[in-house]
Design a protein around this motif. Structure first.
Motif, mmCIF file in Angstrom:
data_model
loop_
_atom_site.group_PDB
_atom_site.id
_atom_site.type_symbol
_atom_site.label_atom_id
_atom_site.label_comp_id
_atom_site.label_asym_id
_atom_site.label_seq_id
_atom_site.Cartn_x
_atom_site.Cartn_y
_atom_site.Cartn_z
ATOM 1 N N TYR A 341 30.495 33.813 47.577
ATOM 2 C CA TYR A 341 31.156 33.381 46.309
ATOM 3 C C TYR A 341 30.068 33.308 45.440
ATOM 4 O O TYR A 341 30.326 33.621 43.976
ATOM 5 N N PHE A 342 28.860 33.032 45.628
ATOM 6 C CA PHE A 342 27.800 32.980 44.516
ATOM 7 C C PHE A 342 27.500 34.522 44.164
ATOM 8 O O PHE A 342 27.195 34.616 42.980
ATOM 9 N N ILE A 343 27.382 35.342 45.070
ATOM 10 C CA ILE A 343 26.984 36.676 44.703
ATOM 11 C C ILE A 343 28.372 37.355 43.878
ATOM 12 O O ILE A 343 28.125 37.799 42.905
ATOM 13 N N LEU A 344 29.336 37.036 44.318
ATOM 14 C CA LEU A 344 30.884 37.464 43.622
ATOM 15 C C LEU A 344 30.677 36.953 42.016
ATOM 16 O O LEU A 344 30.988 37.544 41.250
ATOM 17 N N SER A 345 30.504 35.683 42.305
ATOM 18 C CA SER A 345 30.519 35.072 40.637
ATOM 19 C C SER A 345 29.569 35.655 39.907
ATOM 20 O O SER A 345 29.713 35.669 38.750
ATOM 21 N N GLN A 346 28.283 35.936 40.441
ATOM 22 C CA GLN A 346 27.309 36.191 39.510
ATOM 23 C C GLN A 346 27.526 37.612 39.052
ATOM 24 O O GLN A 346 27.345 37.775 37.811
ATOM 25 N N PHE A 347 28.187 38.442 39.832
ATOM 26 C CA PHE A 347 28.376 39.903 39.020
ATOM 27 C C PHE A 347 29.599 39.721 38.295
ATOM 28 O O PHE A 347 29.746 40.369 37.268
ATOM 29 N N LEU A 348 30.722 38.824 38.718
ATOM 30 C CA LEU A 348 32.157 38.662 37.915
ATOM 31 C C LEU A 348 31.547 38.184 36.572
ATOM 32 O O LEU A 348 32.115 38.565 35.461
ATOM 33 N N PHE A 349 30.806 36.985 36.622
ATOM 34 C CA PHE A 349 30.238 36.488 35.133
ATOM 35 C C PHE A 349 29.556 37.486 34.385
ATOM 36 O O PHE A 349 29.621 37.366 33.189
ATOM 37 N N GLU A 350 28.942 38.425 34.972
ATOM 38 C CA GLU A 350 28.097 39.435 34.259
ATOM 39 C C GLU A 350 29.150 40.267 33.457
ATOM 40 O O GLU A 350 28.857 40.583 32.230
ATOM 41 N N ALA A 351 30.095 40.655 34.286
ATOM 42 C CA ALA A 351 31.047 41.568 33.781
ATOM 43 C C ALA A 351 31.946 40.933 32.599
ATOM 44 O O ALA A 351 32.014 41.541 31.405
ATOM 45 N N VAL A 352 32.334 39.575 32.832
ATOM 46 C CA VAL A 352 32.825 38.875 31.887
ATOM 47 C C VAL A 352 32.205 38.403 30.264
ATOM 48 O O VAL A 352 32.609 38.673 29.223
ATOM 49 N N PHE A 353 30.831 37.981 30.887
ATOM 50 C CA PHE A 353 29.877 37.872 29.855
ATOM 51 C C PHE A 353 29.730 39.028 28.910
ATOM 52 O O PHE A 353 29.738 39.136 27.820
ATOM 53 N N LEU A 354 29.449 40.311 29.539
ATOM 54 C CA LEU A 354 29.323 41.433 28.833
ATOM 55 C C LEU A 354 30.578 41.961 28.004
ATOM 56 O O LEU A 354 30.264 42.170 26.924
ATOM 57 N N CYS A 355 31.838 41.721 28.466
ATOM 58 C CA CYS A 355 33.003 41.902 27.785
ATOM 59 C C CYS A 355 33.278 40.883 26.768
ATOM 60 O O CYS A 355 33.576 41.410 25.451
ATOM 61 N N LEU A 356 32.878 39.560 26.718
ATOM 62 C CA LEU A 356 33.011 38.693 25.645
ATOM 63 C C LEU A 356 32.099 39.025 24.350
ATOM 64 O O LEU A 356 32.435 39.006 23.454
ATOM 65 N N LEU A 357 30.713 39.481 24.966
ATOM 66 C CA LEU A 357 29.924 39.767 23.701
ATOM 67 C C LEU A 357 30.462 41.092 23.082
ATOM 68 O O LEU A 357 30.329 41.081 21.841
ATOM 69 N N GLY A 358 31.086 42.314 23.774
ATOM 70 C CA GLY A 358 31.563 43.139 23.163
ATOM 71 C C GLY A 358 32.988 42.845 22.269
ATOM 72 O O GLY A 358 33.062 43.518 21.049
ATOM 73 N N GLY A 359 33.627 41.983 22.800
ATOM 74 C CA GLY A 359 34.850 41.521 22.157
ATOM 75 C C GLY A 359 34.602 40.699 20.903
ATOM 76 O O GLY A 359 35.201 40.783 19.884
ATOM 77 N N ALA A 360 33.424 39.843 20.892
ATOM 78 C CA ALA A 360 33.132 38.891 19.898
ATOM 79 C C ALA A 360 32.606 40.108 18.576
ATOM 80 O O ALA A 360 32.568 39.849 17.358
ATOM 81 N N ALA A 361 31.766 41.050 19.235
ATOM 82 C CA ALA A 361 31.382 42.441 18.016
ATOM 83 C C ALA A 361 32.645 42.861 17.406
ATOM 84 O O ALA A 361 32.618 43.010 16.337
ATOM 85 N N GLY A 362 33.602 43.065 18.367
ATOM 86 C CA GLY A 362 34.789 43.675 17.744
ATOM 87 C C GLY A 362 35.681 42.989 16.844
ATOM 88 O O GLY A 362 36.089 43.329 15.555
ATOM 89 N N LEU A 363 35.726 41.573 17.297
ATOM 90 C CA LEU A 363 36.210 40.755 16.198
ATOM 91 C C LEU A 363 35.484 40.378 15.040
ATOM 92 O O LEU A 363 36.104 40.128 13.941
ATOM 93 N N PHE A 364 34.035 40.351 15.052
ATOM 94 C CA PHE A 364 33.258 40.342 13.761
ATOM 95 C C PHE A 364 33.613 41.690 12.886
ATOM 96 O O PHE A 364 33.593 41.662 11.724
ATOM 97 N N LEU A 365 33.689 42.717 13.363
ATOM 98 C CA LEU A 365 34.030 44.084 12.800
ATOM 99 C C LEU A 365 35.311 43.779 12.033
ATOM 100 O O LEU A 365 35.520 44.528 10.942
ATOM 101 N N VAL A 366 36.338 43.283 12.602
ATOM 102 C CA VAL A 366 37.601 43.117 12.059
ATOM 103 C C VAL A 366 37.393 42.147 10.967
ATOM 104 O O VAL A 366 38.074 42.219 9.832
ATOM 105 N N TRP A 367 36.648 41.108 11.317
ATOM 106 C CA TRP A 367 36.577 39.862 10.174
ATOM 107 C C TRP A 367 35.708 40.741 8.894
ATOM 108 O O TRP A 367 36.059 40.326 7.623
ATOM 109 N N LEU A 368 34.939 41.522 9.143
ATOM 110 C CA LEU A 368 34.220 42.233 8.095
ATOM 111 C C LEU A 368 35.246 43.005 7.130
ATOM 112 O O LEU A 368 35.178 43.130 5.901
ATOM 113 N N VAL A 369 36.332 43.739 7.934
ATOM 114 C CA VAL A 369 37.311 44.344 7.237
ATOM 115 C C VAL A 369 38.146 43.615 6.238
ATOM 116 O O VAL A 369 38.534 43.915 5.154
ATOM 117 N N THR A 370 38.375 42.287 6.624
ATOM 118 C CA THR A 370 39.192 41.468 6.005
ATOM 119 C C THR A 370 38.436 41.234 4.654
ATOM 120 O O THR A 370 39.141 40.370 3.697
#
Length: 420
Positions: A341-370
């Protein structure tokens, strides 16, 4: 406590892995960033458009029933020939409704009529194509009359049909660009009117609807005098009766039934005869707008969903590469006692963390449009859309990272250490 330590360790490993190959991390972020930007930008624009259109249509009021000659219709064939010979609401209808309706079922009732194409003059200044609107005293209860300067009509002014007016912002500042217009006069149709109030500025609207900026309110009696009308007439303008509903009547069902019965009595209609009047409600317009933007929202979600799906595939591919590169490290960790479960959580958190960074960047671009200034409508991003964007990012991360994480967690430590 163990869960918190596991979460912290997983995020630390994820952060170190992302820093190890910064270029790959940025390229992986682009897919999710574009996907989240696409879907949230579509929803944000749709929300802003809907809010702007609803604001443009705010002149119809809220919790109001309108008694008119013509029923409102949105789309489809309109059988105008059925309503052409109907009588328009008159002063007699208005007075009778005031007498017949139960006071507890409504907060106000008003009769009003309007005619466009009028010219207003004040000294050397003049305005053309202005709408004159005759109203009874309770009109301010039926429709919003935001008086910024001066005041609204008094009951005595309305009953005596005095030559006073409440004008829109553009009218006041065009006729009297220097100084206040309150207390000053203008001429129209050979009559002089005193400006007693100026309404707040509405500005440009997304769609061309009646605006208070170019509206001139007069007592109904003064309005009818302009056109030398007979008693009860509207001078070619079709009168409308507006009844403001009570907060104690959800859906205004009681008021609608009472108004329909009262109008049939006033018009002397027999039980089998159809109504010769229409009862219109702003909810009809709101429902039409909601249906329209529901379709637009679904189409936008599909477009944004496809873009997000592409980003998810990119994240999954990167995670498989990451598992391949760190196979030996996984073997060492498992040989030192790391649980699956530690190995699984390690890679799963990496994927989620990566997507959160990308999502936050996308939301920031939308905010710039506003932040882009718009004349006709303002683009805004709500908290619900921000939560939706971050939630989608987490979901994409889980879906994209679960298979690579399971593959990593199920590795045999001996085989993993020997891998090159």
């Amino acid at each position: 406590m163990k869960t918190l330590r596991l979460t912290f360790e997983s995020f630390r490993f994820a952060w170190q892995a992302l820093q190890a190959d910064l270029l790959r991390t940025i390229l992986s972020l682009l897919g999710v960033t574009i996907g989240i930007f696409a879907i949230i930008a579509v929803f944000t624009v749709v929300d802003s458009l809907e809010a702007s259109i609803r604001q443009s249509m705010s002149f119809v009021g809220d919790k109001v029933i309108y008694v008119a000659k013509w029923p409102w219709a949105f789309g489809g064939d309109y059988p105008w020939w059925k309503y052409f010979n109907r009588p328009s609401p008159t002063t007699r209808d208005f007075r009778q409704l005031q007498r017949l309706l139960t006071p507890e079922n409504h907060r106000g009732i008003a009769l009003f009529a309007a005619r466009g194409g009028n010219t207003l003059k004040a000294g050397s200044n003049s305005l053309e194509s202005i709408a004159l609107q005759g109203v009874t005293f309770d009109y301010r209860l039926v429709s919003d009359v935001p008086v910024q300067e001066g005041r609204y009509f008094t009951p005595q002014e309305v009953e005596a049909a005095r030559n006073v007016a409440v004008v829109g912002y553009d009218i006041a500042h065009s006729l009297y660009p220097n100084g206040s217009a309150v207390g000053r006069e203008f001429q129209t149709h050979g009559r002089r009117f005193v400006i007693i109030g100026v309404m707040e500025r509405e500005g440009k609207k997304l769609i061309d609807t009646p605006s208070n900026d170019t509206n001139c309110l007069l007592p109904l009696g003064a309005f009818t005098k302009i056109y030398a009308l007979s008693t009860g007439g509207m001078g070619g303008a079709q009168g409308t009766i507006g009844i403001k509903g009570s907060d104690d009547d959800p859906g205004l069902l009681n008021l609608e039934a009472e108004v329909q019965g009262a109008m049939r009595t006033i018009r002397g209609l027999k039980p089998r005869e159809e109504d010769d009047f229409a009862l219109n409600r702003p909810e009809m317009l709101a429902d039409a707008i909601t249906k329209l933007f529901s379709v637009i929202g679904v189409a936008g979600a599909l477009i944004g969903g496809l873009a997000t799906l592409v980003g998810g595939f990119g994240i999954a591919n990167i995670m498989f590469v990451s598992v391949k590169e760190r196979t030996s490290l996984i073997g060492i960790q498992k040989s030192l006692g790391a649980k699956n479960y530690f190995i699984l959580s390690q890679f799963l958190f990496e994927a989620v963390f990566l997507c959160l960074l990308g999502g936050a960047a996308g939301l920031f671009l939308v905010w710039l449009v506003t932040l882009i200034p718009q004349d006709s409508f303002r683009i805004f991003m709500t908290l619900n859309r921000i939560i939706l964007g971050l939630g989608l990012s987490v979901l994409i991360g889980i879906i994209s990272g679960i298979v690579p994480a399971v593959v990593a967690a199920m590795m045999d430590p001996v085989d993993a250490i020997r891998a090159k």
